[in-house]
Design a protein around this motif. Structure first.
Motif, PDB file in Angstrom:
ATOM      1  N   PHE A  90      34.970  37.301  37.572  1.00 45.11           N
ATOM      2  CA  PHE A  90      33.918  37.647  38.538  1.00 45.11           C
ATOM      3  C   PHE A  90      34.586  38.015  39.862  1.00 45.11           C
ATOM      4  O   PHE A  90      35.673  37.534  40.172  1.00 45.11           O
ATOM      5  CB  PHE A  90      32.986  36.453  38.758  1.00 45.11           C
ATOM      6  CG  PHE A  90      32.206  36.071  37.532  1.00 45.11           C
ATOM      7  CD1 PHE A  90      30.905  36.541  37.340  1.00 45.11           C
ATOM      8  CD2 PHE A  90      32.766  35.251  36.558  1.00 45.11           C
ATOM      9  CE1 PHE A  90      30.184  36.199  36.207  1.00 45.11           C
ATOM     10  CE2 PHE A  90      32.051  34.897  35.416  1.00 45.11           C
ATOM     11  CZ  PHE A  90      30.758  35.373  35.240  1.00 45.11           C
ATOM     12  N   SER A  91      33.882  38.813  40.661  1.00 42.96           N
ATOM     13  CA  SER A  91      34.367  39.156  42.007  1.00 42.96           C
ATOM     14  C   SER A  91      33.394  38.593  43.036  1.00 42.96           C
ATOM     15  O   SER A  91      32.180  38.568  42.810  1.00 42.96           O
ATOM     16  CB  SER A  91      34.450  40.672  42.161  1.00 42.96           C
ATOM     17  OG  SER A  91      34.643  41.015  43.526  1.00 42.96           O
ATOM     18  N   LEU A  92      33.935  38.152  44.162  1.00 40.12           N
ATOM     19  CA  LEU A  92      33.108  37.696  45.284  1.00 40.12           C
ATOM     20  C   LEU A  92      33.281  38.636  46.470  1.00 40.12           C
ATOM     21  O   LEU A  92      33.099  38.244  47.630  1.00 40.12           O
ATOM     22  CB  LEU A  92      33.493  36.259  45.684  1.00 40.12           C
ATOM     23  CG  LEU A  92      33.578  35.203  44.590  1.00 40.12           C
ATOM     24  CD1 LEU A  92      33.930  33.847  45.192  1.00 40.12           C
ATOM     25  CD2 LEU A  92      32.269  35.104  43.821  1.00 40.12           C
TER      26      LEU A  92
ATOM     27  N   GLY B 202      38.739  39.692  42.672  1.00 38.54           N
ATOM     28  CA  GLY B 202      38.368  40.009  41.286  1.00 38.54           C
ATOM     29  C   GLY B 202      39.446  40.757  40.530  1.00 38.54           C
ATOM     30  O   GLY B 202      39.522  40.669  39.296  1.00 38.54           O
ATOM     31  N   THR B 203      40.287  41.494  41.246  1.00 40.40           N
ATOM     32  CA  THR B 203      41.361  42.236  40.593  1.00 40.40           C
ATOM     33  C   THR B 203      42.440  41.267  40.095  1.00 40.40           C
ATOM     34  O   THR B 203      42.886  41.334  38.945  1.00 40.40           O
ATOM     35  CB  THR B 203      41.983  43.252  41.582  1.00 40.40           C
ATOM     36  OG1 THR B 203      40.922  43.998  42.183  1.00 40.40           O
ATOM     37  CG2 THR B 203      42.929  44.196  40.896  1.00 40.40           C
ATOM     38  N   VAL B 204      42.812  40.356  40.984  1.00 40.56           N
ATOM     39  CA  VAL B 204      43.779  39.317  40.632  1.00 40.56           C
ATOM     40  C   VAL B 204      43.205  38.428  39.512  1.00 40.56           C
ATOM     41  O   VAL B 204      43.949  37.960  38.633  1.00 40.56           O
ATOM     42  CB  VAL B 204      44.107  38.510  41.909  1.00 40.56           C
ATOM     43  CG1 VAL B 204      44.430  37.075  41.620  1.00 40.56           C
ATOM     44  CG2 VAL B 204      45.230  39.189  42.680  1.00 40.56           C
TER      45      VAL B 204
ATOM     46  N   THR C 139      30.469  43.271  48.747  1.00 41.58           N
ATOM     47  CA  THR C 139      29.283  44.009  48.297  1.00 41.58           C
ATOM     48  C   THR C 139      28.736  43.486  46.964  1.00 41.58           C
ATOM     49  O   THR C 139      27.762  44.028  46.444  1.00 41.58           O
ATOM     50  CB  THR C 139      29.603  45.510  48.090  1.00 41.58           C
ATOM     51  OG1 THR C 139      30.644  45.602  47.104  1.00 41.58           O
ATOM     52  CG2 THR C 139      30.068  46.154  49.382  1.00 41.58           C
ATOM     53  N   LYS C 140      29.359  42.471  46.395  1.00 43.77           N
ATOM     54  CA  LYS C 140      28.918  41.997  45.079  1.00 43.77           C
ATOM     55  C   LYS C 140      27.701  41.076  45.207  1.00 43.77           C
ATOM     56  O   LYS C 140      27.323  40.693  46.309  1.00 43.77           O
ATOM     57  CB  LYS C 140      30.076  41.280  44.367  1.00 43.77           C
ATOM     58  CG  LYS C 140      31.300  42.169  44.156  1.00 43.77           C
ATOM     59  CD  LYS C 140      31.099  43.250  43.082  1.00 43.77           C
ATOM     60  CE  LYS C 140      32.005  44.446  43.215  1.00 43.77           C
ATOM     61  NZ  LYS C 140      33.357  44.303  42.700  1.00 43.77           N
ATOM     62  N   ASN C 141      27.117  40.677  44.087  1.00 44.27           N
ATOM     63  CA  ASN C 141      25.879  39.866  44.157  1.00 44.27           C
ATOM     64  C   ASN C 141      26.125  38.494  44.772  1.00 44.27           C
ATOM     65  O   ASN C 141      25.211  37.895  45.333  1.00 44.27           O
ATOM     66  CB  ASN C 141      25.270  39.710  42.763  1.00 44.27           C
ATOM     67  CG  ASN C 141      24.628  41.001  42.269  1.00 44.27           C
ATOM     68  OD1 ASN C 141      25.019  42.087  42.703  1.00 44.27           O
ATOM     69  ND2 ASN C 141      23.654  40.896  41.399  1.00 44.27           N
TER      70      ASN C 141
HETATM   71  C1  LIG Z   1      34.632  44.784  42.251  1.00 44.70           C
HETATM   72  C2  LIG Z   1      35.126  44.963  40.874  1.00 44.70           C
HETATM   73  C3  LIG Z   1      36.381  44.500  40.462  1.00 44.70           C
HETATM   74  C4  LIG Z   1      37.416  43.967  41.414  1.00 44.70           C
HETATM   75  O1  LIG Z   1      37.012  42.952  42.229  1.00 44.70           O
HETATM   76  P1  LIG Z   1      37.687  42.774  43.700  1.00 44.70           P
HETATM   77  O2  LIG Z   1      37.179  41.453  44.125  1.00 44.70           O
HETATM   78  O3  LIG Z   1      37.183  43.906  44.543  1.00 44.70           O
HETATM   79  O4  LIG Z   1      39.152  42.811  43.529  1.00 44.70           O
HETATM   80  C5  LIG Z   1      36.727  44.617  39.132  1.00 44.70           C
HETATM   81  N1  LIG Z   1      35.899  45.190  38.240  1.00 44.70           N
HETATM   82  C6  LIG Z   1      34.695  45.677  38.602  1.00 44.70           C
HETATM   83  C7  LIG Z   1      33.814  46.266  37.551  1.00 44.70           C
HETATM   84  C8  LIG Z   1      34.272  45.599  39.925  1.00 44.70           C
HETATM   85  O5  LIG Z   1      33.084  46.090  40.266  1.00 44.70           O
END
Ligand SMILES: *Cc1c(COP(=O)(O)O)cnc(C)c1O
Length: 368
Positions: A176-178, A56-58, A181-183
């Protein structure tokens, strides 16, 4: 007494079957399973395109890059979020500027945005915190009026809606992040959605060394690819995501009913016109409560409830940012208050009725 964790992962037979299929196919890197994940995810985010990346950061960094953001630009966002939001902005060479949040939805307060704009502001970056979409109508109106781009950080908000439209469908792009711990989870992973063909095209190039066809490099790219192994974990969960989200919603209702009228405790609200997906169920332990937030947190831990604080400081107050010129340090009172008061209770889909009753009992025991 068993510990109730703040988040939980359940890998089913379908995930095992698909992962095994990928392993046996011999195609371990980006391939047809990633394509399938993108094809199935895009409509859930109301977007024409979904581009899967490593995390999600990338996703945020690549989206900003594809939108042409770089040194000299400013991105206006919330100081009350996970540090990945601002790290991604800083990685592009741009500066981070903050506007304050509202305490009822913990998201950017649209009324605070205009006063924070400067001639260098290029992007509004709302964060749909805890699974609730930020107040997008006034934000989009401001963006249109002032010629700004909009990027949604929807890392916590898969399937959340605002006036019937899903997270991921509002901005020039959304991420979005996968993360585990995400949904929606693939261990590590990310997805960018966009309705703009040329942004999707640039993202696909950027993700794969800037390559259009073999050894035809159109731009300076990177390796942001997701693997088919990871996509094979996410695809079956995507099919169950509505049901899993519904369970989060039922758990949140149970908690809010059980925690009504606890002195000094403010339970979270699903704002009118928005469907919350309860990535976190976050209460505020205010000054009127019997214990302060940190005492409540330890009390819950002693009672086997894995509560958490998301987030303990506004972004501008972390050691890594304190001296950084590209980060704005103006104090944001609501964000600071949220940092003192928030406490997230377990709300994940695998809580039992007994777990839910124990969470309510533990909070009431401490604060009533
Ligand atoms: C988790 C998260 C990210 C980053 O996602 P990663 O997959 O951990 O790199 C960015 N923004 C928010 C608000 C997040 O909760």
């Amino acid at each position: 007494m068993n510990q109730i964790p703040i988040s939980a992962v359940r890998i089913g037979e379908e995930e095992e079957r698909l992962v095994l299929e990928v392993l046996r196919s011999g195609r371990l890197a980006q391939g047809p399973m990633v394509e399938r994940l993108e094809r199935e995810f895009a409509p859930l985010a109301g977007a024409a395109h979904a581009v899967a990346v490593a995390n999600g950061t990338v996703a945020l960094e690549a989206a900003l890059g594809a939108l042409g953001v770089g040194p000299g630009d400013e991105v206006l966002t919330s100081p009350f979020t996970f540090i990945a939001t601002s790290n991604a902005v800083l990685r592009t060479g741009a500066s981070v500027r903050f506007a304050d949040i509202r305490l009822d939805d913990f998201c950017l307060d649209p009324a605070q945005l205009e006063a924070r704009l400067t001639p260098r502001t290029r992007v509004l970056l709302p964060v749909h915190l805890y699974g609730q979409v930020a107040d997008m109508d006034p934000l989009l109106e401001l963006a249109r009026r002032r010629g700004l781009l909009v990027l949604e950080d929807a890392a916590q908000a898969h399937l959340a809606t605002y006036r019937g439209r899903p997270a991921g469908s509002f901005g020039d792009a959304a991420t979005f992040s996968l993360y585990a711990t995400k949904n929606l989870q693939s261990g590590e992973g990310g997805i960018v959605t966009t309705g703009r063909d040329e942004v999707a095209d640039r993202l696909r190039l950027l993700r794969n060394q800037g390559m259009r066809a073999r050894y035809e490099y159109e731009m300076v790219g990177d390796n942001h690819r997701l693997t088919d192994v990871q996509a094979a974990i996410a695809v079956p969960q995507l099919a169950r995501l509505r049901e899993l989200t519904e369970r989060r919603r039922r758990n949140a209702s149970f908690l809010s009913e059980g925690l009504a009228e606890v002195p000094g405790l403010v339970t979270p609200q699903a704002m009118p016109g928005r469907e919350h997906v309860w990535h976190q169920y976050t209460v505020r332990v205010t000054e009127e409560a019997k214990l302060d937030r940190d005492a409540a947190l330890s009390g819950l831990a002693e009672r086997g409830v894995g509560a958490g604080v998301y987030y303990p400081r506004p972004l501008y107050d972390y050691a890594a940012y304190r001296e950084l010129e590209r980060v704005d340090h103006d104090p944001m009172p609501n964000a600071e208050r949220a940092c003192r008061e928030v406490l997230s209770l377990p709300v994940h889909p695998y809580l039992s009725e007994d777990d839910l009753e124990r969470i309510v009992a533990a909070v009431r025991d401490l604060l009533c």
